[in-house]
Design a protein around this motif. Structure first.
Motif, mmCIF file in Angstrom:
data_model
loop_
_atom_site.group_PDB
_atom_site.id
_atom_site.type_symbol
_atom_site.label_atom_id
_atom_site.label_comp_id
_atom_site.label_asym_id
_atom_site.label_seq_id
_atom_site.Cartn_x
_atom_site.Cartn_y
_atom_site.Cartn_z
ATOM 1 N N GLN A 228 0.836 -1.217 0.000
ATOM 2 C CA GLN A 228 0.000 0.000 0.000
ATOM 3 C C GLN A 228 0.864 1.259 0.000
ATOM 4 O O GLN A 228 0.336 2.367 -0.060
ATOM 5 N N ASN A 229 2.184 1.079 0.097
ATOM 6 C CA ASN A 229 3.074 2.226 0.053
ATOM 7 C C ASN A 229 3.126 2.774 -1.381
ATOM 8 O O ASN A 229 3.019 2.000 -2.331
ATOM 9 N N GLU A 230 3.338 4.075 -1.528
ATOM 10 C CA GLU A 230 3.427 4.652 -2.874
ATOM 11 C C GLU A 230 4.663 4.168 -3.610
ATOM 12 O O GLU A 230 4.743 4.231 -4.830
ATOM 13 N N ASN A 231 5.633 3.683 -2.844
ATOM 14 C CA ASN A 231 6.885 3.195 -3.429
ATOM 15 C C ASN A 231 7.176 1.786 -2.923
ATOM 16 O O ASN A 231 8.114 1.563 -2.154
ATOM 17 N N PRO A 232 6.395 0.821 -3.395
ATOM 18 C CA PRO A 232 6.511 -0.531 -2.830
ATOM 19 C C PRO A 232 7.880 -1.183 -3.055
ATOM 20 O O PRO A 232 8.372 -1.904 -2.172
ATOM 21 N N VAL A 233 8.494 -0.904 -4.201
ATOM 22 C CA VAL A 233 9.797 -1.524 -4.467
ATOM 23 C C VAL A 233 10.839 -0.959 -3.499
ATOM 24 O O VAL A 233 11.621 -1.703 -2.880
ATOM 25 N N ALA A 234 10.815 0.356 -3.329
ATOM 26 C CA ALA A 234 11.767 0.978 -2.397
ATOM 27 C C ALA A 234 11.539 0.445 -0.983
ATOM 28 O O ALA A 234 12.493 0.175 -0.240
ATOM 29 N N MET A 235 10.314 0.282 -0.640
ATOM 30 C CA MET A 235 9.973 -0.182 0.718
ATOM 31 C C MET A 235 10.481 -1.601 0.959
ATOM 32 O O MET A 235 11.136 -1.888 1.966
ATOM 33 N N ILE A 236 10.177 -2.496 0.028
ATOM 34 C CA ILE A 236 10.570 -3.899 0.268
ATOM 35 C C ILE A 236 12.098 -4.033 0.216
ATOM 36 O O ILE A 236 12.685 -4.792 0.986
ATOM 37 N N ARG A 237 12.732 -3.261 -0.637
ATOM 38 C CA ARG A 237 14.200 -3.361 -0.709
ATOM 39 C C ARG A 237 14.858 -2.846 0.568
ATOM 40 O O ARG A 237 15.841 -3.410 1.060
ATOM 41 N N LEU A 255 18.525 3.906 1.430
ATOM 42 C CA LEU A 255 18.238 2.999 0.309
ATOM 43 C C LEU A 255 16.829 3.264 -0.228
ATOM 44 O O LEU A 255 16.609 3.315 -1.447
ATOM 45 N N PHE A 256 15.885 3.441 0.689
ATOM 46 C CA PHE A 256 14.503 3.732 0.284
ATOM 47 C C PHE A 256 14.481 4.968 -0.633
ATOM 48 O O PHE A 256 13.899 4.947 -1.718
ATOM 49 N N ASN A 257 15.177 6.032 -0.200
ATOM 50 C CA ASN A 257 15.155 7.279 -0.988
ATOM 51 C C ASN A 257 15.862 7.111 -2.328
ATOM 52 O O ASN A 257 15.417 7.628 -3.345
ATOM 53 N N THR A 258 16.963 6.361 -2.326
ATOM 54 C CA THR A 258 17.684 6.144 -3.591
ATOM 55 C C THR A 258 16.813 5.390 -4.589
ATOM 56 O O THR A 258 16.694 5.774 -5.758
ATOM 57 N N VAL A 259 16.199 4.297 -4.116
ATOM 58 C CA VAL A 259 15.376 3.486 -5.036
ATOM 59 C C VAL A 259 14.168 4.297 -5.506
ATOM 60 O O VAL A 259 13.806 4.272 -6.683
ATOM 61 N N LYS A 260 13.578 5.045 -4.582
ATOM 62 C CA LYS A 260 12.417 5.877 -4.925
ATOM 63 C C LYS A 260 12.789 6.888 -6.020
ATOM 64 O O LYS A 260 12.079 7.032 -7.006
ATOM 65 N N ASP A 261 13.952 7.539 -5.845
ATOM 66 C CA ASP A 261 14.369 8.545 -6.822
ATOM 67 C C ASP A 261 14.701 7.905 -8.174
ATOM 68 O O ASP A 261 14.377 8.448 -9.229
ATOM 69 N N GLU A 262 15.332 6.722 -8.128
ATOM 70 C CA GLU A 262 15.652 6.015 -9.388
ATOM 71 C C GLU A 262 14.374 5.709 -10.150
ATOM 72 O O GLU A 262 14.303 5.847 -11.373
ATOM 73 N N LYS A 263 13.356 5.266 -9.431
ATOM 74 C CA LYS A 263 12.085 4.881 -10.075
ATOM 75 C C LYS A 263 11.419 6.063 -10.741
ATOM 76 O O LYS A 263 10.673 5.918 -11.694
ATOM 77 N N LYS A 264 11.676 7.273 -10.184
ATOM 78 C CA LYS A 264 11.009 8.475 -10.712
ATOM 79 C C LYS A 264 11.657 8.944 -12.017
ATOM 80 O O LYS A 264 11.058 9.685 -12.777
#
Ligand code: 5RP
Length: 265
Positions: A228-237, A255-264
């Motif tokens: 349910q998180n807006e950034n599920p991949v960042a969250m699980i990683r 790590l969460f912020n890095t993955v989130k930014d990469e996805k954007k």
């Protein structure tokens, strides 16, 4: 322990002693939970980061590719709903024949200790352990609290986990709480943590998972706060890093912020 159960346990608990389970079983009493309307789509981007999937046979059969699946923990208790009289009034919903046909690595069942159905749900657990162990299938007990979230203190959860282990569960899933070491110290089998309803703070999730692991949990069975998180991949990683790489809360947030930014990008 015989070969079959050892083999299945090794699919569910990795060689470092840790585990990351992804539960998508919520529909069994909640119906089409938000973001889980199409479970197959929900898990597509995140399943690679999980060690096992927790689901019912219905979702498994209709939404999960049998040719390329993670180990399955099959939820085999149910029979009550959010709109019914009592969430705790569960029965066993799936036969062992079906569990074997679906090639599950484990089965999961809820117990509602302190509820009007304490005895029945504990009896369900004991019966399931008797039957499942005959075929080398480990049982994960879920210490459910229904709507009474205030019950989640260390004294109550330690009691629930210990009772579930005494009745033969090989793994116990419970909620994180303050003084979580009381829960893990009193439980002779591995303890995993659920997430509960989606929170507004991602950091809170990293903090409690980190604390629980430091205090003896072996991992999580955590759903809504991932998918349910807006950034599920960042969250699980980020959660996986805490569990499997002993990442600190700060490292997880980074790590969460890095993955989130990469996805954007
Ligand atoms: C629901 C369950 C879930 O598997 C468990 O609660 C974990 O999911 P979440 O992190 O969303 O609470 O047993 O019946």
């Amino acid at each position: 322990m015989d070969w079959g159960i050892k083999n299945r346990m090794s699919q569910l608990i990795k060689s470092n002693g840790r585990c990351m389970y992804l539960p998508i079983d919520h529909g069994y009493f909640q119906g089409p939970t938000s973001k889980l309307e199409r479970p197959g789509e929900t898990i597509k981007p995140i399943i690679d980061y999980a060690d096992a999937l927790f689901c019912t046979r219905g979702v498994l059969r209709s939404c999960i590719n049998p040719e390329n699946s993670k180990p399955i923990i099959l939820r085999v208790s149910g029979g009550a709903s959010m709109v019914g009289k009592d969430l705790a009034n569960e029965v066993l919903t799936t036969s062992l024949e079906e569990v074997i046909r679906l090639n599950a690595s484990g089965v999961g069942i809820s117990v509602f200790i302190g509820s009007d159905y304490e005895k029945e749900t504990l009896h369900n657990l004991s019966k399931l352990v008797d039957e499942a162990e005959r075929y080398g299938i480990p049982v994960m007990a879920v210490t459910a609290v229904g709507r009474e979230m205030e019950k989640r203190d260390a004294r109550y959860l330690a009691l629930c986990c210990r009772i579930a282990a005494e009745l033969g569960a090989r793994v116990v899933k419970t909620y994180w709480c303050e003084n979580f070491e009381k829960v893990t110290n009193g439980c002779p089998v591995p303890v995993v943590m659920a997430g509960g309803p989606k929170t507004n703070s991602d950091d809170e999730i990293f903090e409690f998972v980190h604390d629980g692991i430091q205090k003896g949990a072996i991992g999580v069975n955590l759903g809504r706060n991932i998918w349910q998180n807006e950034n599920p991949v960042a969250m699980i990683r980020a959660l996986r890093a805490i569990i499997h790489e002993n990442a600190s809360v700060k490292q997880a947030i980074d790590l969460f912020n890095t993955v989130k930014d990469e996805k954007k990008k």
